[in-house]
Design a protein around this motif. Structure first.
Motif, PDB file in Angstrom:
ATOM      1  N   GLY A 177       0.830  -1.264  -0.101  1.00 45.21           N
ATOM      2  CA  GLY A 177       0.021  -0.043   0.015  1.00 45.21           C
ATOM      3  C   GLY A 177       0.807   1.338  -0.176  1.00 45.21           C
ATOM      4  O   GLY A 177       1.870   1.415   0.422  1.00 45.21           O
ATOM      5  N   THR A 178       0.258   2.527  -0.607  1.00 47.86           N
ATOM      6  CA  THR A 178       0.937   3.467  -0.830  1.00 47.86           C
ATOM      7  C   THR A 178       1.027   3.994   0.579  1.00 47.86           C
ATOM      8  O   THR A 178       2.123   4.699   1.037  1.00 47.86           O
ATOM      9  CB  THR A 178       0.214   4.420  -1.588  1.00 47.86           C
ATOM     10  OG1 THR A 178      -0.293   3.769  -2.452  1.00 47.86           O
ATOM     11  CG2 THR A 178       1.113   5.418  -2.081  1.00 47.86           C
ATOM     12  N   GLY A 179      -0.016   3.824   1.666  1.00 48.96           N
ATOM     13  CA  GLY A 179       0.273   4.392   2.788  1.00 48.96           C
ATOM     14  C   GLY A 179       1.254   3.905   3.649  1.00 48.96           C
ATOM     15  O   GLY A 179       1.927   4.906   4.257  1.00 48.96           O
ATOM     16  N   GLY A 180       1.497   2.619   3.611  1.00 46.95           N
ATOM     17  CA  GLY A 180       2.686   1.973   4.323  1.00 46.95           C
ATOM     18  C   GLY A 180       3.889   2.680   3.638  1.00 46.95           C
ATOM     19  O   GLY A 180       4.979   2.928   4.641  1.00 46.95           O
ATOM     20  N   LYS A 181       4.031   2.814   2.370  1.00 45.97           N
ATOM     21  CA  LYS A 181       5.373   3.180   1.792  1.00 45.97           C
ATOM     22  C   LYS A 181       5.537   4.491   2.323  1.00 45.97           C
ATOM     23  O   LYS A 181       6.417   5.151   2.393  1.00 45.97           O
ATOM     24  CB  LYS A 181       5.172   3.053   0.344  1.00 45.97           C
ATOM     25  CG  LYS A 181       5.486   1.679  -0.289  1.00 45.97           C
ATOM     26  CD  LYS A 181       5.618   1.818  -1.872  1.00 45.97           C
ATOM     27  CE  LYS A 181       5.188   0.471  -2.530  1.00 45.97           C
ATOM     28  NZ  LYS A 181       4.691   0.775  -3.770  1.00 45.97           N
ATOM     29  N   LEU A 182       4.532   5.217   2.196  1.00 52.01           N
ATOM     30  CA  LEU A 182       4.511   6.894   2.673  1.00 52.01           C
ATOM     31  C   LEU A 182       5.080   6.888   3.842  1.00 52.01           C
ATOM     32  O   LEU A 182       6.186   7.853   4.235  1.00 52.01           O
ATOM     33  CB  LEU A 182       3.160   7.231   2.353  1.00 52.01           C
ATOM     34  CG  LEU A 182       2.864   8.738   2.346  1.00 52.01           C
ATOM     35  CD1 LEU A 182       3.621   9.023   0.894  1.00 52.01           C
ATOM     36  CD2 LEU A 182       1.716   9.154   2.407  1.00 52.01           C
ATOM     37  N   ALA A 183       4.587   6.035   4.825  1.00 51.09           N
ATOM     38  CA  ALA A 183       5.104   6.237   6.223  1.00 51.09           C
ATOM     39  C   ALA A 183       6.388   5.743   6.493  1.00 51.09           C
ATOM     40  O   ALA A 183       7.027   6.366   6.988  1.00 51.09           O
ATOM     41  CB  ALA A 183       4.035   5.423   7.190  1.00 51.09           C
ATOM     42  N   ARG A 184       6.911   4.487   5.784  1.00 49.31           N
ATOM     43  CA  ARG A 184       8.190   4.257   5.744  1.00 49.31           C
ATOM     44  C   ARG A 184       9.309   5.225   5.379  1.00 49.31           C
ATOM     45  O   ARG A 184      10.211   5.567   5.744  1.00 49.31           O
ATOM     46  CB  ARG A 184       8.233   2.703   5.169  1.00 49.31           C
ATOM     47  CG  ARG A 184       8.198   1.742   6.010  1.00 49.31           C
ATOM     48  CD  ARG A 184       8.232   0.330   5.295  1.00 49.31           C
ATOM     49  NE  ARG A 184       7.055  -0.361   5.118  1.00 49.31           N
ATOM     50  CZ  ARG A 184       6.845  -1.278   4.637  1.00 49.31           C
ATOM     51  NH1 ARG A 184       7.548  -2.022   3.756  1.00 49.31           N
ATOM     52  NH2 ARG A 184       5.955  -2.094   4.984  1.00 49.31           N
ATOM     53  N   LEU A 185       8.861   5.754   4.018  1.00 52.02           N
ATOM     54  CA  LEU A 185       9.657   6.760   3.583  1.00 52.02           C
ATOM     55  C   LEU A 185       9.958   7.977   4.346  1.00 52.02           C
ATOM     56  O   LEU A 185      11.011   8.383   4.726  1.00 52.02           O
ATOM     57  CB  LEU A 185       9.051   7.237   2.218  1.00 52.02           C
ATOM     58  CG  LEU A 185       9.688   6.701   0.873  1.00 52.02           C
ATOM     59  CD1 LEU A 185       8.807   7.272  -0.139  1.00 52.02           C
ATOM     60  CD2 LEU A 185      10.979   6.991   0.735  1.00 52.02           C
TER      61      LEU A 185
END
Lengths: 165, 1421
Positions: free
Chosen positions: B1164-1172
């Motif tokens: 998910g984009t949300g997960g990637k967003l938070a990780r980044l």
């Protein structure tokens, strides 16, 4: 090089046409398309073929940007479809009448009183509600008016300044 | 409990349950009975006395549940008594067929009883095995006690005993165990122990009993024994030296294994009509044949002839009888079960077999392994001895023998060298033929059984199955059988090797097969595969005219490719025969096509058939000639190159097939070919040629290639290689130009063929120097020919541009530094390619009527394409092509910086253009920032800052609209006015208040009913934010570049130290030129003089953007200059974060999560967003802590709140977490709004508060959404990974900050200086707040040791620098009421002690801790 650029954009001068032909294969989801004479936003594109060795076809599902009505269309992907030109302009709200007529002023100070509060769809009603709400709270607002194929409506609003009470 | 009354009640309820009218009331009574306390007595009473079978069944079920529930109350004596009672009851009622269901419930109760007590008394090691063995001896005694009642009773009792054992095996096997309310470790230990000490005995018992039963024709007992054997064989074996150090499987692996088993069961279910559970278990065992399997200690048991011979005999006796029409169901099931055992036995992994020398294995009889193979094959060969009849029978509905035979053959081929298999098989076939028994069918006789008669049988079977499967609509099992057999052949071909000494090697693919007959067999199978494919092509072409969904077709094509790869292995075994066959088939199909075209039949059926055949053949040819080489340097396949080295017909075959492959595009390049050849065929051609080129056309190292091929395709001079290269370039151009609108074909050309052509330097050199077509393609691209610009999707324009630019690496000077004359060629090439595009972008930006242009669909489309062209060419392509090309790319980009800003202002509102602009910016930074001289780097940094600011200007408006709409949607249900008094921040507050008071249900509904445009906007915004974050992350590369430069000794950026980090620590802090009049930003926190601390520009930027005032941005644009002696990285990133963080609204993260859930891969984009985000934060805190600390207060606390939210992780089990977060949020809301109301923070301070709370709410919202959306499954999976990374990053960030603080204090600095804890957390000094936060994470969270370790890294410097803070915390804990302390300590202890995945609920301690810290805070203040 500059000749080249002139050539690209002068063929269809700004405002000269309401729509622009584009190859069907390059119209993407979230793009725009004219179906049955209505400007629509594409919500789904799928491709198919006639038999294994036929040419590709595009099937569009699109939603009228003013009425939210759903349309479908199929076109060979190498053919052109019409794509609507869409403009957005920002105005400041200067009055809202009880009948729902919104008075607007643009950056240059020109006013217009020919637009109603958005209506007809759920989102539009919601937006209208917000605008009225803000208006009754004395908030200064800017609205974005979307225009396509000679039709206009208010598409979004933002509060630009809080007037202290 | 009155037992009789209970019995009466249950019996009545059972009666009432049968009548629909009273059924629901009765079921309530029964459920209540089951869960009532002390039900065991009543159960026994009913079991003993009731005459109603139903009542007994319910009593048995209740008893099974009660065993687990009332375990503790039962006491050791009660347990023993219950166990003996159950055993004797089972034995006593073993004969009554009507009692079957009651028995099975009681049997499983008995198994649970055993397992629950298994690990008790563990400390008494000596007694342990005795205690466990007691059960088995008791069972033995109980089952043999029935002998006195006559033979049938004895047999029935034995059967029950076997069933109990099967239930025990099932219960102890981790993947099939039932919940006991105990930690997973308990299950694992039980499984390990049973495996170590009892499992072999159980199996031995089953074999012995089964053999005895078979001797007296007791079918039912045989079936029970076979079932038990299957269960043992399906056991998931694990080996570990001792059960003490046993690391139990994580829930994920368990789930995966269960899923695999379920999948295997599902395939079985779809394939067979008569699927028994035993067969499903065997399928699961076979599916995991690469996984755990019995070890060498099982060899004597499993490989002994006694194990299998009675099963074989049983099969021999019964098969014919069971197949006869009207055979009893029981007989058929018995046969199926016996077959299941054979299949399970044939799936043994090679670990089981003892090491035997080659001479033992190759002599007649073949040692232990040979004996085993003969025994198994005797059964398997009997099933498939007459291929034609078997396939016919299968087609008539009895497919299980065929299917299982194929399965066994595949398993054997996977585990044993083909030579052994063939030796054993030959013996078996010969014996069967000699005996003239059931096995000698027509198929086996026709192939005269001299040499290789087993292979002949296998070949005959395979041919039959393939022929059977190419009917128009083959059944699923037919396809599976075909795939299994082809795979078995492929394995045999791969594993055949000439030397018997290397038999032990499992993968011996050292050359063409040496086993006589194997290569020929493979070739025969391959030719039939070709034949079948040609037939299938004809059939598929016949149903032309229907619309074919391209997406399904793509999935099918992927499966077909996997099959082709297997078939290619067969073909490579005998290239001389198969390759010429393929080439001939291609020529034939081509002739057919030409004939059809000449006859004017283009578009007709013959035409379509020939095209379809060519498609298949051309792909097959590529598969045969080359491997995919994914991630590796592509080399010629080993069997082929060995065969070719040997010379002879193989060379000619390879050359012939290559020529045939290249001949097809030559056809395509003829005039008017586009009308005749279909896009699909072109696609296949392009794909095949890309694969072929990757291996054979000017490879990086030509060593692996035979001389003939090197001369033809990797050497310049003769003209042949050049002609091929030019032809490929022309093919690419033709496909792009002559097939308008065929997006898939274009995609194949741009993403597959062109990257292959532009990857290797020798190939690029040839393209650049000798290919006129390549020049024409470049010219057409540079001139923005419509087909190559607007006719292609923007993404493909990017790929095209990238490949064309990357080819610049072929210039001889590509490695020389920029500026030298030799580098001019590459630079010129890049400028030629991209110059017109860049000029067009500049011209567009300079147009006076730019804002009218924003309405034009064509302009937007063209602009998207141009941005992508620049991204692909000037960034990626140029960067990959060496320094001169990179410099040229930057030269183009640097002139576009200002125009791009103009375009962003004008077009930024359009989501497509906005996102592409940001992606372009990220790519520019990624590929250029590390290589620029200082002044240009600063130019780029300033540009990025300006871009960020402009983005925020536009974005702020859109987000507020989205938030307003969301708030209004909720406002219908909630009192809206509550929020209004908060002025500007009402939306956030409203959101929180709503969430707190209305709870999850309201939240969820809002999320779902959120209007489409909102979600859409959220997706767009999430994409843009990700691009922005990537942009910021790439900027930090500048640090690395500077560090490298400094260590190389040619530092231009800094003379003060060796690395940027030491520069930073030494205190020469960067200065951004002060923009004037950032109202109220002259705070007194610049302790080291004017060079340190707040940069007014930063403050201005944040203040200006926060109030969304256009004039502020306009003014600050000019006021920006970056200091001379610093990279500026910290400033840009921190400003960027300031811009970004407020935009990460709850709605956005929710939308991003939802969008991610929709995507196939999860994550998910949300997960990637938070990780980044958090990895960037961690980096900044570690590398640039000085700059972070020097930030103005509100900005600093924004970052800190964000880190704190990340470190808390919200990583607990999701449901538990929601309440907790609401608690958190409520606290934050209260204090946050209080501080705003008091006006302590001022306007900027309010902004900080708002954000900190919005992060809290946002995280909780994203969590709630992920658990509540219908498609929550992938989110839940991804959330676990997401948490770990985020928490780790956040803690690393906090540690970096803490270390800086400590270091700074030691050096006499001020550390955190005047910073306060975030107002949302109650303000106050920072260090105690951080200490408290970290302690809370360590003590209260359900965290692993790695998290504790990370938190410790952060905690230590803090404790060292401020011991008082820690002692305060301790004192506060003591001060609060004793009871709460107890609860708190209990909570901590629970968390520490329970290493199980189901820890006690951490809520009570959490609350008490919060209150205790509240006490502390109030005491301090």
């Amino acid at each position: 090089m500059s000749d080249h650029e002139v050539e690209t954009f002068e063929s269809a001068d700004a405002g000269a046409s309401l729509t622009y032909p584009q190859q069907a294969g390059t119209v993407r989801k979230n793009g725009y398309i004219v179906i049955s004479g209505r400007p629509c936003k594409v919500v789904d594109v799928s491709t198919s073929k006639t038999g294994k060795h036929g040419h590709a076809k595009c099937n569009f599902v699109a939603i009228d940007i003013f009425t939210s009505k759903k349309y479908e269309e199929m076109a060979p992907s190498s053919h052109n479809v019409e794509v609507p030109n869409i403009s957005r302009k920002e105005y400041t709200v200067i009055d809202i009448t009880d009948e729902g007529i919104v008075s607007l002023m643009d950056e240059a100070g020109n006013t217009r009183d020919d637009l109603f509060l958005p209506k007809g769809t759920d989102e539009a009603e919601k937006l209208a509600e917000i605008i009225k709400e803000n208006w009754s709270n004395d908030k200064e607002m800017a609205v974005t008016v979307i225009k396509s194929m000679n039709e206009e409506t208010i598409s979004s609003v933002k509060v630009i300044n809080e007037t202290a009470k | 409990m009155d037992l009789d009354a209970a019995q009466a009640a249950v019996e009545r309820a059972c009666e009432e349950f049968k009548a629909p009218a009273t059924a629901s009331a009765a079921s309530a009574v029964l459920l209540q009975f089951r869960s009532s306390p002390g039900v065991l007595q009543a159960c026994r009473h009913i079991l003993d006395r009731s005459h109603s079978l139903d009542a007994r069944f319910h009593a048995a079920a209740a008893l099974r549940e009660a065993v687990v529930r009332e375990w503790a109350a039962l006491g050791p004596d009660g347990r023993n008594a219950l166990r003996s009672y159950l055993m004797s009851y089972l034995v006593a009622h073993s004969e009554d067929p009507a009692m079957q269901v009651v028995r099975s419930s009681l049997i499983s109760a008995l198994a649970v009883l055993l397992k629950r007590s298994w690990l008790e008394l563990e400390e008494a090691d000596a007694r342990m095995h005795h205690h466990r063995a007691t059960f088995f001896s008791e069972l033995e005694a109980a089952t043999s006690s029935a002998a006195a009642r006559g033979p049938s009773a004895a047999a029935a009792a034995r059967r029950v005993g076997v069933q109990v054992l099967e239930a025990v095996v099932g219960e102890f096997c981790v993947s099939t165990s039932s919940p006991l309310g105990l930690p997973l470790e308990h299950h694992a230990k039980c499984a390990m122990d049973l495996q170590d000490h009892f499992l072999q005995d159980i199996f031995r018992h089953a074999v012995a009993l089964g053999r005895a039963a078979a001797a007296v024709h007791d079918g039912a007992t045989c079936a029970a024994c076979l079932s038990l054997m299957t269960a043992v064989l399906a056991w998931d074996f694990r080996r570990s030296p001792s059960s003490a150090s046993f690391s139990f499987a994580t829930p994920q692996t368990l789930a995966a294994r269960a899923a695999a088993a379920a999948a295997a069961a599902a395939t079985t279910a779809t394939s067979g009509a008569t699927v028994t559970s035993a067969v499903a278990a065997a399928a699961a065992a076979a599916a995991g044949s690469s996984g755990p399997s019995a070890g060498a200690d099982w060899a004597s048991l499993l490989l002994s002839p006694d194990t299998l011979d009675w099963v074989a005999a049983l099969l021999g006796q019964l098969t014919a009888a069971a197949a006869a029409p009207g055979a009893p169901v029981a007989a058929r099931q018995l046969v199926a079960q016996a077959r299941g055992v054979v299949v399970a036995l044939s799936s043994l992994s090679s670990d089981v077999f003892p090491r035997e020398g080659a001479e033992v294995l190759t002599r007649p009889g073949g040692g232990v392994r040979g004996g085993y193979l003969r025994a198994v094959l005797r059964c398997v060969v009997a099933w498939v001895a007459s291929p034609r009849q078997v396939v016919a029978a299968a087609a008539a509905g009895d497919e299980m023998p065929l299917w299982e035979g194929c399965k066994a053959i595949l398993a054997l081929a996977a585990a044993h060298p083909p030579r052994l298999l063939e030796d054993a098989g030959n013996d078996v076939v010969a014996a069967a033929a000699a005996a003239g028994g059931t096995g000698s069918g027509a198929g086996a006789r026709v192939q005269t059984p001299t040499a290789g008669c087993f292979l002949a049988l296998l070949q005959a079977l395979t041919l039959e199955v393939i022929r059977g499967s190419c009917c128009p609509d083959p059944e699923q099992w037919m396809v599976e059988c075909r795939d299994m057999l082809v795979e078995a052949w492929a394995l045999m071909v791969q594993r055949d090797c000439s030397s018997p000494l290397t038999l032990g090697l499992s993968v011996g693919a050292l050359g063409p097969p040496s086993l006589p007959g194997l290569a020929e067999g493979a070739a025969a199978v391959f030719s039939v595969l070709v034949e079948a494919a040609m037939t299938a092509a004809g059939q598929q072409a016949a149903d032309e005219g229907e619309d074919i969904d391209v997406e399904n077709e793509a999935a099918e094509a992927a499966a077909e490719d996997a099959r082709m790869a297997e078939a290619a292995m067969l073909a490579r075994a005998a290239p001389a025969a198969t390759f010429s066959l393929l080439a001939a088939a291609m020529a034939a199909a081509q002739q057919q096509l030409l004939a059809a075209t000449a006859a004017g039949l283009a578009g007709g059926e013959v035409w379509a058939v020939s095209l379809e055949r060519l498609c298949w053949l051309v792909r097959m040819a590529a598969h045969c000639l080359a491997d995919s080489g994914a991630g590796e340097t592509p080399l010629m396949p080993l069997p082929l190159s060995i065969a070719v080295e040997g010379g002879g017909p193989a060379v000619a075959a390879v050359e012939g097939l290559t020529a045939a492959l290249l001949g097809l595009p030559a056809l395509a390049l003829q005039e008017g070919a586009a009308a005749v050849l279909s896009p699909r065929l072109m696609e296949s051609c392009v794909w095949s040629l890309a694969r072929w080129s990757d291996t054979y056309l000017f490879p990086e190292e030509a060593e692996g290639l035979p001389a003939a091929l090197v001369a033809a395709y990797a050497t310049r001079g003769s003209g042949q290689a050049e002609a091929v290269v030019d032809g490929l370039a022309r093919l690419a151009a033709t496909c792009l130009v002559a097939f308008p609108g065929e997006a898939e074909l274009h995609g194949m050309v741009c993403t597959t063929l062109l990257p292959v052509l532009s990857r290797r330097r020798p190939l690029c050199t040839t393209l650049l120097e000798c290919s006129r077509s390549w020049g024409e393609l470049c010219g057409a691209f540079a001139g923005r020919t419509p087909q190559l610009s607007n006719g292609l999707a923007p993404k493909l324009q990017r790929w095209l541009s990238q490949s064309l630019c990357q080819a610049a690496c072929g210039f001889p000077s590509a490695d020389s530094p920029a500026g030298t004359p030799a580098a001019a060629a590459a630079g010129h090439y890049i400028s030629q390619l991209l110059g017109p595009t860049a000029a067009e972008v500049r011209a567009l930006a300079a147009r006076p009527d730019l804002y009218d242009m924003t309405a034009r669909a064509d302009v937007i489309g063209t602009l998207c394409g141009m941005l992508e062209v620049l991204r692909g060419g000037a960034c990626r392509g140029a960067a990959a092509a060496g320094p001169p090309a990179r410099a040229a790319g930057w030269g183009l980009i640097s002139e576009l910086l200002a125009p791009l800003l103009v375009l962003q202002r004008a077009f930024g509102d359009d989501p497509r253009v906005g996102a592409l602009l940001l992606k372009l910016a990220a790519a520019v930074v990624e590929h250029h920032v590390g290589y620029l001289p200082t002044d240009q780097a600063h130019m780029l940094m300033s540009w990025v800052l300006e871009l960020l600011r402009q983005y925020r200007m536009g974005r702020a408006a859109r987000v507020s609209v989205a938030a307003a709409a969301a708030a209004a949607a909720r406002g219908r249900r909630k009192a809206y006015h509550l929020a209004h008094s908060q002025g500007h921040h009402h939306l956030h507050h409203h959101h929180r208040l709503h969430q707190n008071s209305n709870g999850q249900s309201g939240q969820r509904q809002d999320g779902v009913s959120g209007s489409a445009f909102l979600l859409q906007g959220g997706e767009d915004a999430a994409r843009e934010l990700r691009a922005l974050l990537q942009l910021l992350t790439h900027i930090t590369q500048r640090d690395v570049a500077l560090a490298a430069a400094a260590s190389d000794g040619w530092a231009t950026a800094s003379s003060a130290g060796s690395t940027p980090r030491s520069v930073n620590m030494s205190g020469t802090l960067p200065v951004l030129g002060a923009g004037a009049g950032g109202g109220g930003s002259s705070r007194g926190n610049t302790p080291k003089g004017p060079g340190v601390g707040v940069t007014a520009t930063v403050a201005l930027a944040s203040a200006g953007a926060a109030s969304a005032c256009p004039s502020a941005a306009g003014g600050s644009g000019g006021g920006l200059t970056v200091g001379d002696n610093e990279s500026g990285v910290a400033q840009v990133v921190l400003t960027g974060l300031d811009v970004l963080l407020p935009l990460l609204t709850p709605e956005l993260l929710a939308a991003a999560t939802a969008a991610g859930a929709g995507a196939a891969g999860g994550g998910g984009t949300g997960g990637k967003l938070a990780r980044l985000l958090f990895s960037l934060l961690a980096y900044m805190m570690e590398v640039h802590p000085h700059a972070v600390v020097a930030l103005p207060g509100p900005h600093f606390s924004t970052l800190l709140s964000c880190l704190a939210a990340g470190a808390r992780g919200f990583s607990l089990v999701q449901q538990q977490q929601q309440q907790q977060q609401q608690q958190c949020t409520a606290d934050a809301t209260a204090s946050g709004s209080a501080s705003i109301a008091n006006g302590t923070g001022g306007s900027a301070g309010g902004g900080g508060c708002t954000f900190s709370t919005s992060v809290l709410t946002s995280t909780s919202t994203s969590t709630t959404t992920s658990t509540s959306t219908p498609s929550s499954q992938p989110v839940a999976v991804s959330a676990s990974g997401f948490d770990g990374v985020v928490v780790q990053s956040a803690l690393e960030g906090l540690a970096g900050l803490a270390k800086y603080h400590h270091q700074s204090l030691i050096n006499g600095g001020r550390g955190f200086g005047a910073h306060q804890a975030p107002a949302a957390a109650g303000g106050g000094p920072l260090v105690p707040y951080l200490v408290q936060l970290l302690m809370q994470i360590v003590l209260m969270g359900d965290v692993g040791s790695d998290v504790v370790e990370l938190a410790g890294d952060a905690l230590l410097p803090l404790l060292q620098s401020d011991p008082v803070a820690f002692s305060n915390l301790g004192a506060a804990l003591v001060q609060v009421r004793a009871g709460e302390v107890c609860v708190c300590v209990y909570g901590c202890v629970c968390v520490f002690l329970s290493s199980s995945p189901h820890p006690p609920h951490p809520h009570p301690p959490q609350n008490s801790f919060t209150s205790s810290t509240d006490v502390r805070c109030s005491a301090i203040t």
